[in-house]
Design a protein around this motif. Structure first.
Motif, PDB file in Angstrom:
ATOM      1  N   ASN A  97       0.840  -1.193   0.000  1.00 19.93           N
ATOM      2  CA  ASN A  97       0.000   0.000   0.000  1.00 19.93           C
ATOM      3  C   ASN A  97       0.878   1.247   0.000  1.00 19.93           C
ATOM      4  OD1 ASN A  97      -1.746   2.105   0.553  1.00 19.93           O
ATOM      5  ND2 ASN A  97      -2.863   1.017   2.160  1.00 19.93           N
ATOM      6  N   PRO A  98       0.929   2.010  -1.096  1.00 21.91           N
ATOM      7  CA  PRO A  98       1.812   3.177  -1.150  1.00 21.91           C
ATOM      8  C   PRO A  98       1.377   4.315  -0.239  1.00 21.91           C
ATOM      9  CG  PRO A  98       0.431   3.094  -3.105  1.00 21.91           C
ATOM     10  CD  PRO A  98       0.206   1.810  -2.360  1.00 21.91           C
ATOM     11  N   ARG A  99       0.193   4.208   0.364  1.00 22.45           N
ATOM     12  CA  ARG A  99      -0.282   5.252   1.276  1.00 22.45           C
ATOM     13  C   ARG A  99       0.337   5.129   2.663  1.00 22.45           C
ATOM     14  NH1 ARG A  99      -6.667   4.258  -0.003  1.00 22.45           N
ATOM     15  NH2 ARG A  99      -6.740   5.079  -2.126  1.00 22.45           N
ATOM     16  N   LEU A 100       0.960   4.003   2.952  1.00 20.98           N
ATOM     17  CA  LEU A 100       1.500   3.786   4.290  1.00 20.98           C
ATOM     18  C   LEU A 100       2.760   4.608   4.511  1.00 20.98           C
ATOM     19  CD1 LEU A 100       1.069  -0.084   4.666  1.00 20.98           C
ATOM     20  CD2 LEU A 100      -0.412   1.725   5.569  1.00 20.98           C
ATOM     21  N   HIS A 101       3.046   4.839   5.786  1.00 17.49           N
ATOM     22  CA  HIS A 101       4.278   5.531   6.155  1.00 17.49           C
ATOM     23  C   HIS A 101       5.467   4.642   5.837  1.00 17.49           C
ATOM     24  CE1 HIS A 101       7.333   7.418   8.761  1.00 17.49           C
ATOM     25  NE2 HIS A 101       6.596   8.505   8.671  1.00 17.49           N
ATOM     26  N   ALA A 102       6.603   5.261   5.570  1.00 14.29           N
ATOM     27  CA  ALA A 102       7.805   4.513   5.205  1.00 14.29           C
ATOM     28  C   ALA A 102       8.190   3.490   6.278  1.00 14.29           C
ATOM     29  CB  ALA A 102       8.963   5.470   4.952  1.00 14.29           C
ATOM     30  N   ASP A 103       7.990   3.834   7.557  1.00 14.67           N
ATOM     31  CA  ASP A 103       8.334   2.897   8.630  1.00 14.67           C
ATOM     32  C   ASP A 103       7.485   1.633   8.554  1.00 14.67           C
ATOM     33  OD1 ASP A 103      10.249   4.604   9.568  1.00 14.67           O
ATOM     34  OD2 ASP A 103       9.048   5.394  11.223  1.00 14.67           O
ATOM     35  N   GLU A 104       6.196   1.795   8.230  1.00 13.44           N
ATOM     36  CA  GLU A 104       5.321   0.635   8.103  1.00 13.44           C
ATOM     37  C   GLU A 104       5.721  -0.208   6.898  1.00 13.44           C
ATOM     38  OE1 GLU A 104       0.967   1.370   9.665  1.00 13.44           O
ATOM     39  OE2 GLU A 104       1.593   3.054   8.408  1.00 13.44           O
ATOM     40  N   LEU A 105       6.020   0.439   5.779  1.00 13.97           N
ATOM     41  CA  LEU A 105       6.450  -0.305   4.591  1.00 13.97           C
ATOM     42  C   LEU A 105       7.755  -1.033   4.856  1.00 13.97           C
ATOM     43  CD1 LEU A 105       5.509   2.352   1.899  1.00 13.97           C
ATOM     44  CD2 LEU A 105       4.473   0.086   2.169  1.00 13.97           C
ATOM     45  N   THR A 106       8.652  -0.399   5.601  1.00 16.23           N
ATOM     46  CA  THR A 106       9.912  -1.052   5.965  1.00 16.23           C
ATOM     47  C   THR A 106       9.649  -2.319   6.750  1.00 16.23           C
ATOM     48  OG1 THR A 106      11.171   1.006   5.985  1.00 16.23           O
ATOM     49  CG2 THR A 106      12.028  -0.795   7.317  1.00 16.23           C
ATOM     50  N   PHE A 107       8.773  -2.219   7.752  1.00 16.04           N
ATOM     51  CA  PHE A 107       8.446  -3.408   8.547  1.00 16.04           C
ATOM     52  C   PHE A 107       7.821  -4.497   7.685  1.00 16.04           C
ATOM     53  CE2 PHE A 107       5.191  -5.905  10.680  1.00 16.04           C
ATOM     54  CZ  PHE A 107       5.959  -6.559  11.635  1.00 16.04           C
ATOM     55  N   GLY A 183      -3.251  -4.509  13.382  1.00 18.80           N
ATOM     56  CA  GLY A 183      -3.906  -4.992  14.596  1.00 18.80           C
ATOM     57  C   GLY A 183      -3.986  -3.898  15.628  1.00 18.80           C
ATOM     58  N   THR A 184      -4.319  -4.261  16.845  1.00 21.20           N
ATOM     59  CA  THR A 184      -4.525  -3.261  17.886  1.00 21.20           C
ATOM     60  C   THR A 184      -3.242  -2.533  18.237  1.00 21.20           C
ATOM     61  OG1 THR A 184      -4.216  -4.988  19.545  1.00 21.20           O
ATOM     62  CG2 THR A 184      -6.467  -4.485  18.875  1.00 21.20           C
ATOM     63  N   THR A 185      -2.110  -3.162  18.051  1.00 24.86           N
ATOM     64  CA  THR A 185      -0.849  -2.479  18.332  1.00 24.86           C
ATOM     65  C   THR A 185      -0.429  -1.601  17.170  1.00 24.86           C
ATOM     66  OG1 THR A 185       0.478  -4.259  17.374  1.00 24.86           O
ATOM     67  CG2 THR A 185      -0.091  -4.451  19.707  1.00 24.86           C
ATOM     68  N   GLY A 186      -1.105  -1.726  16.045  1.00 25.67           N
ATOM     69  CA  GLY A 186      -0.738  -0.965  14.863  1.00 25.67           C
ATOM     70  C   GLY A 186       0.298  -1.665  14.012  1.00 25.67           C
ATOM     71  N   ARG A 187       0.965  -2.708  14.542  1.00 28.51           N
ATOM     72  CA  ARG A 187       1.924  -3.448  13.741  1.00 28.51           C
ATOM     73  C   ARG A 187       1.170  -4.263  12.701  1.00 28.51           C
ATOM     74  NH1 ARG A 187       6.753  -1.764  12.620  1.00 28.51           N
ATOM     75  NH2 ARG A 187       8.282  -1.906  14.289  1.00 28.51           N
ATOM     76  N   PRO A 188       1.463  -4.084  11.428  1.00 30.82           N
ATOM     77  CA  PRO A 188       0.745  -4.840  10.400  1.00 30.82           C
ATOM     78  C   PRO A 188       0.970  -6.344  10.554  1.00 30.82           C
ATOM     79  CG  PRO A 188       1.946  -3.000   9.447  1.00 30.82           C
ATOM     80  CD  PRO A 188       2.422  -3.139  10.861  1.00 30.82           C
ATOM     81  N   LYS A 189      -0.045  -7.107  10.181  1.00 33.50           N
ATOM     82  CA  LYS A 189       0.028  -8.566  10.222  1.00 33.50           C
ATOM     83  C   LYS A 189      -0.192  -9.101   8.813  1.00 33.50           C
ATOM     84  CE  LYS A 189      -1.930  -8.900  14.904  1.00 33.50           C
ATOM     85  NZ  LYS A 189      -2.480  -7.535  15.008  1.00 33.50           N
ATOM     86  N   GLY A 190       0.579 -10.101   8.436  1.00 29.45           N
ATOM     87  CA  GLY A 190       0.478 -10.679   7.103  1.00 29.45           C
ATOM     88  C   GLY A 190      -0.608 -11.734   7.021  1.00 29.45           C
ATOM     89  N   TYR A 396      -1.966 -15.832  11.136  1.00 29.23           N
ATOM     90  CA  TYR A 396      -1.199 -14.782  10.474  1.00 29.23           C
ATOM     91  C   TYR A 396       0.196 -15.277  10.112  1.00 29.23           C
ATOM     92  CZ  TYR A 396      -4.734 -11.400  12.056  1.00 29.23           C
ATOM     93  OH  TYR A 396      -5.894 -10.714  12.284  1.00 29.23           O
ATOM     94  N   HIS A 397       0.776 -14.616   9.123  1.00 31.29           N
ATOM     95  CA  HIS A 397       2.149 -14.896   8.723  1.00 31.29           C
ATOM     96  C   HIS A 397       3.088 -14.739   9.926  1.00 31.29           C
ATOM     97  CE1 HIS A 397       5.709 -15.049   6.261  1.00 31.29           C
ATOM     98  NE2 HIS A 397       6.054 -13.809   6.576  1.00 31.29           N
ATOM     99  N   ASN A 398       4.024 -15.645  10.042  1.00 32.97           N
ATOM    100  CA  ASN A 398       5.008 -15.661  11.129  1.00 32.97           C
ATOM    101  C   ASN A 398       4.396 -15.908  12.498  1.00 32.97           C
ATOM    102  OD1 ASN A 398       7.237 -15.339   9.485  1.00 32.97           O
ATOM    103  ND2 ASN A 398       7.261 -13.102   9.649  1.00 32.97           N
ATOM    104  N   ASP A 446      -1.106   3.341  18.811  1.00 33.52           N
ATOM    105  CA  ASP A 446       0.160   3.870  18.297  1.00 33.52           C
ATOM    106  C   ASP A 446       0.192   5.395  18.340  1.00 33.52           C
ATOM    107  OD1 ASP A 446       1.115   1.441  15.717  1.00 33.52           O
ATOM    108  OD2 ASP A 446       1.147   1.371  17.900  1.00 33.52           O
ATOM    109  N   LEU A 447      -0.927   6.022  17.978  1.00 35.27           N
ATOM    110  CA  LEU A 447      -0.990   7.478  18.050  1.00 35.27           C
ATOM    111  C   LEU A 447      -0.810   7.963  19.488  1.00 35.27           C
ATOM    112  CD1 LEU A 447      -3.933   8.234  15.568  1.00 35.27           C
ATOM    113  CD2 LEU A 447      -1.558   8.953  15.277  1.00 35.27           C
ATOM    114  N   GLU A 448      -1.468   7.292  20.419  1.00 35.29           N
ATOM    115  CA  GLU A 448      -1.354   7.671  21.831  1.00 35.29           C
ATOM    116  C   GLU A 448       0.086   7.544  22.328  1.00 35.29           C
ATOM    117  OE1 GLU A 448      -4.054   4.912  23.441  1.00 35.29           O
ATOM    118  OE2 GLU A 448      -5.852   6.054  22.907  1.00 35.29           O
TER     119      GLU A 448
END
Length: 533
Positions: A97-107, A183-190, A396-398, A446-448
């Motif tokens: 998703n190109p709309r995501l922040h670079a940090d999320e895409l990196t992860f 997910g609830t932590t904001g970390r994307p899940k595969g 989920y992946h992993n 994550d915002l909090e």
């Protein structure tokens, strides 16, 4: 006795879908609007044939069974070729998703361990924001007006010099595609989709009481192909032989309406935000577009308000609401008016159509209350929706997010629902505090956490508040440290290092204390009651 023999063990693989597009639907149009607004035309057959050469080119680059090939592409013909080629050769197509922040895409690319990435030239700047954080064996560029940058491979050159691949035999339970959710932590899940899941999902969405896709249709998926496989519509088009219109990055109301008119689109699909802006355009200029061919608009990704249904009805256009998630491939329920309600009053009809719908065949639903009991289907009791089926993730992946799945194999959706006697669900709330803005999730946690990393902020709670355009927007409630100050622009600047612009809170409210429960958790329900207006 049958000697143990029943039917042919025919594999439900995407190879069969691609071959069907090539053999039976070869002349059906695939129309792409490029980023510059120009129109490119090809066919399903041409895409399928090019996919064979693309697969050979990828194999020559070392891609084999189970390898991840990432895409950073719009809704365009090359993306469809990736949808065809990568799973059919035994690899996994992973849409970014190109709309995501670079940090999320990196992860995400690191978690998936993508080996190759295919990038449209208009998205090279997005790619540059994370390219140095992950090693790709090869970068392939879809270049329209200029050569691929130095050190990168040109997509068209690769295809032109490759021999067509004869598709290998694919096990139907083999992975074919991959998307990430939050997910609830904001970390994307595969979420990894098998060939069997995608094939069954493609057939199910085409059923008359689902989306009703047929060879007579012209489909325009406004929903991005990087978002849960564009809700399965590209594969359904290939399977059934529907014309496919791919809008590229220009998704404003006028551009979409122009495309619907000129290409005589019969069905389109997207999130409520798209249809709200389209409705505004139609209300402003009701005579501008000839939409007589448009039979249905599919809305998903967030609940559609009744006003949206009524608004399009005024223009003689029908909105059909559907529900699903990344974990459900995504289609799970569709709100089609039952035959016995056809002659009811408008209020009764709208009340039903505004619900999220009835489960599709082979998609099981149930809802569990806070006492761990299953609710009655009486449209009164509320519980968390749980689902299972052949196109629902089993994990989920992993191995992350195991608590999202029950011991007996059901997926916990996090949506709080009522279910009526027909099995039609109505989403009432969410058990998690995620914000869903324009069909995309934003993590309040994550915002909090990042807000509270600001030196002036003592406490922060983020809630979802209704928004007429985006469905929901995040609102931040803050307690500042004694003697400290901060204004909204400073806080947005602070957040922008970790979050994309569209994820930032719309409003900031400053309070002396944030109400808490007896266990010390923020009472977000009280905050919603206070600030929703």
């Amino acid at each position: 006795m049958t000697n143990g023999l029943t039917m042919d063990d025919y594999p439900l693989s995407l190879t069969a879908v691609v071959e069907r597009a090539e053999q039976f639907h070869s002349t059906k149009d695939v129309v792409t609007r490029r980023p510059d607004g120009s129109i490119a035309r090809t066919t399903l057959g041409a895409c399928a044939r090019r996919a064979r050469r693309l697969a050979t080119a990828l194999a020559d680059l070392g891609i084999g069974d189970g390898d991840k090939v990432a895409t950073l592409l719009w809704n365009q013909a090359e993306h469809l070729e990736m949808y065809f080629a990568v799973p059919s050769m035994g690899a996994i197509v992973h849409t970014l998703n190109p709309r995501l922040h670079a940090d999320e895409l990196t992860f995400i690319v690191g978690d998936a361990q993508d080996r190759v990435i295919v990038v449209d030239e208009s998205l090279l700047e997005v790619f540059d924001s994370f390219r140095l954080t992950h090693h790709f064996d090869h970068v392939i560029v879809v270049a329209h007006d200029r050569p691929a940058p130095a050190g990168m491979l040109d997509y068209e050159t690769l295809i032109a010099t490759a021999e067509p691949m004869i598709w290998p035999l694919i096990d139907e339970r083999q992975a074919g595609a991959m998307c990430y959710t939050s997910g609830t932590t904001g970390r994307p899940k595969g979420v990894v989709y098998s060939h069997r899941a995608i094939v069954l999902h493609s057939m199910a969405v085409a059923l008359p009481d689902a989306l009703g896709v047929s060879t007579q249709d012209t489909l325009l998926p406004v929903v991005p192909m990087f978002h849960v496989n564009a809700w399965g519509l590209p594969y359904a088009a290939a399977l059934l032989g529907a014309r496919l219109v791919l809008p590229g990055p220009k998704l404003d109301a006028v551009s979409i309406l122009d495309l619907i008119e000129t290409e005589k689109v019969t069905m389109t699909a997207g999130v409520p935000t798209v249809w709200m802006t389209m409705l505004d355009a139609l209300d402003a200029q009701p005579q501008r577009w000839d939409l007589r061919h448009l039979d249905r608009l599919i809305v998903g990704g967030a609940a559609a308000p009744r006003s949206l249904l009524e608004g399009f009805d005024r223009h003689g256009l029908r909105v059909v609401q559907a529900w699903g998630m990344t974990e459900t491939s995504p289609m799970g329920t569709v709100s089609r008016l039952p035959a016995d309600l056809e002659n009811c009053d408008d209020n009764t009809k709208y009340d039903f159509r505004a619900r999220q719908g009835v489960a599709m065949p082979f998609f099981d639903i149930r809802a569990r209350n806070e006492d761990d009991g299953f609710i009655e289907w009486d449209d009164v009791a509320m519980g968390e929706l749980e689902v299972r089926g052949p196109w629902v993730a089993s994990g989920y992946h992993n191995g992350t997010g195991a608590d999202s799945f029950t011991d007996d194999g059901w997926f916990r959706t996090g949506d709080i629902v009522r279910i009526d006697h027909r099995g039609c669900i109505r989403i009432c709330d969410r058990s998690k505090d995620l914000v869903k803005s324009g069909g995309e999730w934003i993590s309040s946690v994550d915002l909090e956490n990042h807000l509270m990393a600001h030196p002036s902020v003592a406490e922060a709670a983020v809630i979802a508040v209704p928004d007429t355009k985006w469905g929901e927007r995040p609102l931040a409630v803050l307690v500042l440290r004694s003697g400290m100050t901060a204004d909204p622009e400073q806080l947005r600047e602070h957040l922008s290092s970790e979050f994309a612009r569209w994820q930032l809170p719309e409003r900031f409210e400053f309070v002396s204390t944030i109400p808490r429960t007896a266990t010390g958790k923020f009472k977000k329900r009280d905050l919603r009651d206070q600030f929703t207006a």
